[in-house]
Design a protein around this motif. Structure first.
Motif, mmCIF file in Angstrom:
data_model
loop_
_atom_site.group_PDB
_atom_site.id
_atom_site.type_symbol
_atom_site.label_atom_id
_atom_site.label_comp_id
_atom_site.label_asym_id
_atom_site.label_seq_id
_atom_site.Cartn_x
_atom_site.Cartn_y
_atom_site.Cartn_z
ATOM 1 N N UNK A 177 -74.020 -1.685 -3.962
ATOM 2 C CA UNK A 177 -74.932 -2.382 -4.668
ATOM 3 C C UNK A 177 -76.247 -3.121 -2.978
ATOM 4 N N UNK A 178 -75.243 -3.293 -2.334
ATOM 5 C CA UNK A 178 -75.888 -3.956 -1.266
ATOM 6 C C UNK A 178 -76.855 -3.383 -0.090
ATOM 7 N N UNK A 179 -77.929 -4.494 0.172
ATOM 8 C CA UNK A 179 -79.005 -3.604 0.599
ATOM 9 C C UNK A 179 -78.556 -3.157 2.353
ATOM 10 N N UNK A 180 -79.005 -2.289 2.937
ATOM 11 C CA UNK A 180 -78.899 -2.075 4.411
ATOM 12 C C UNK A 180 -79.697 -2.761 4.963
ATOM 13 N N UNK A 181 -78.574 -2.925 6.312
ATOM 14 C CA UNK A 181 -78.822 -3.848 7.521
ATOM 15 C C UNK A 181 -78.776 -3.521 8.824
ATOM 16 N N UNK A 182 -79.455 -4.044 9.502
ATOM 17 C CA UNK A 182 -78.714 -3.118 10.946
ATOM 18 C C UNK A 182 -77.822 -4.466 11.881
ATOM 19 N N UNK A 183 -77.052 -4.438 11.478
ATOM 20 C CA UNK A 183 -76.302 -5.303 12.392
ATOM 21 C C UNK A 183 -75.067 -4.554 13.586
ATOM 22 N N UNK A 184 -75.333 -3.687 14.242
ATOM 23 C CA UNK A 184 -74.573 -2.477 14.908
ATOM 24 C C UNK A 184 -73.545 -3.142 15.616
ATOM 25 N N UNK A 185 -73.379 -4.513 15.672
ATOM 26 C CA UNK A 185 -72.485 -4.893 16.824
ATOM 27 C C UNK A 185 -71.632 -5.701 16.008
ATOM 28 N N UNK A 186 -71.453 -5.997 14.511
ATOM 29 C CA UNK A 186 -70.370 -6.013 14.158
ATOM 30 C C UNK A 186 -69.003 -5.129 13.719
ATOM 31 N N UNK A 187 -67.692 -5.782 13.059
ATOM 32 C CA UNK A 187 -66.810 -4.870 13.395
ATOM 33 C C UNK A 187 -66.289 -5.209 11.217
#
Length: 322
Positions: free
Chosen positions: A126-136
């Motif tokens: 149910x998590x919305x999409x986010x743009x966190x490309x530098x997260x691992x």
């Protein structure tokens, strides 16, 4: 309705200032924020009606429950989910609230450790999409061969996909057939490096499993019902990242744990934010064990679980171990 982390810190600042009588500088020190931020949050609390002279606790009973659980168990932040009138029950809403909270805790450039289970996968779903490309996003424990959507690798990669982040899986089984094989695999450079890097995570996300025939380790084939019952008889109280813990939240000394490929509990404790999400009210004992062992700093639970925790915290033996 999902509760924003920013709303929670406003409520917590007001609780510390008005209920506990802390000065603004003391509130700032406890929350790890500036005194100016505390003043701003207190002003917002007054402007939005969170704080009134006589009715704040009546208007915000669920927030009071959360603050009381924080105080009783020394937690950083607690979110309490209550059922809405004519809507779904609180347990069904827990993954929705937890997903919202999780997204607000994640910051760019961070390393996130994720364990497994139905609740964690429900959050991811149910998590919305986010743009966190530098997260691992890092898998905290080895994998299972069972074809369940909430396997460790599935939970890790689905959350990474939702964050548009990099996902790192453990290419090793959760349970080995012998202690010798487990030791040898943990000594492999790639596995050793991944296990050692867990303590470098900024945030961990997991639930706490039960020690019975409904446990994930049973349903996914890692243990038989008779084996898990034997461990419970020997002191097992909960499951964290596939590992059995006792009622004090320490690793149970048993053959099963010695055959596990999973993050060391001390490495998990070293992670500053340890977010635990509990959907089922039947998990009181496993949750108490995790709390006693310092395996949780941020907690999402139902109002019923909050009341049960407070009832247990009132007992001297529980207060001493919390």
């Amino acid at each position: 309705m999902a509760i924003r982390a920013t709303d929670q810190i406003i409520h917590k600042a007001a609780w510390l200032y008005y209920t506990h009588g802390l000065r603004q500088d003391e509130v700032a020190k406890q929350l790890g924020i500036s005194r100016a931020s505390v003043a701003m949050y207190l002003r917002k609390a007054r402007d939005t009606g969170i704080v009134t002279i006589s009715t704040s606790t009546q208007l915000f009973s669920q927030d009071v429950l959360a603050r009381e659980v924080e105080d009783a168990f020394g937690l950083d932040t607690v979110w309490v989910v209550s059922p809405e009138r004519d809507g779904p029950d609180a347990a069904a809403e827990v993954p929705v609230v937890a997903a919202s909270v999780f997204l607000e805790l994640v910051e760019r450039g961070q390393r996130i450790g994720v364990a497994w289970g139905r609740t964690v996968y429900s959050m991811a779903d149910v998590m919305p999409f986010a743009d966190l490309q530098d997260v691992t996003v890092v898998q905290l424990c080895g994998n299972l061969g069972a074809p369940y959507s909430y396997r460790p690798d599935q939970c890790t990669m689905e959350i990474a996909r939702r964050l548009n982040a990099k996902g790192l899986n453990f290419y090793a089984p959760l349970v080995l057939s012998s202690e010798r094989l487990a030791r040898e695999l943990r000594d492999e450079p790639v596995i050793r490096e991944q296990l050692a890097s867990v303590a470098d995570c900024d945030l961990a996300l997991y639930s706490i499993g039960t020690v019975d025939e409904d446990s994930h380790v049973v349903k996914c084939g890692a243990m038989s019902p008779s084996e898990v019952h034997a461990l419970r008889d020997n002191g097992a109280a909960g499951v964290v990242a596939g590992q059995m813990i006792d009622r004090h939240g320490t690793l149970l000394d048993c053959d099963y744990n010695r055959r596990i490929i999973s993050a060391d509990l001390n490495s998990i404790r070293a992670i500053r934010r340890r977010m635990v999400v509990i959907q089922e009210d039947s998990k009181l004992e496993p949750l108490l064990a995790a709390l006693a062992g310092g395996l949780c700093s941020h907690l999402v639970i139902t109002a019923e679980m909050a009341r049960r925790l407070l009832a247990r915290a009132a007992k001297p033996s529980v207060r001493a171990s919390a």
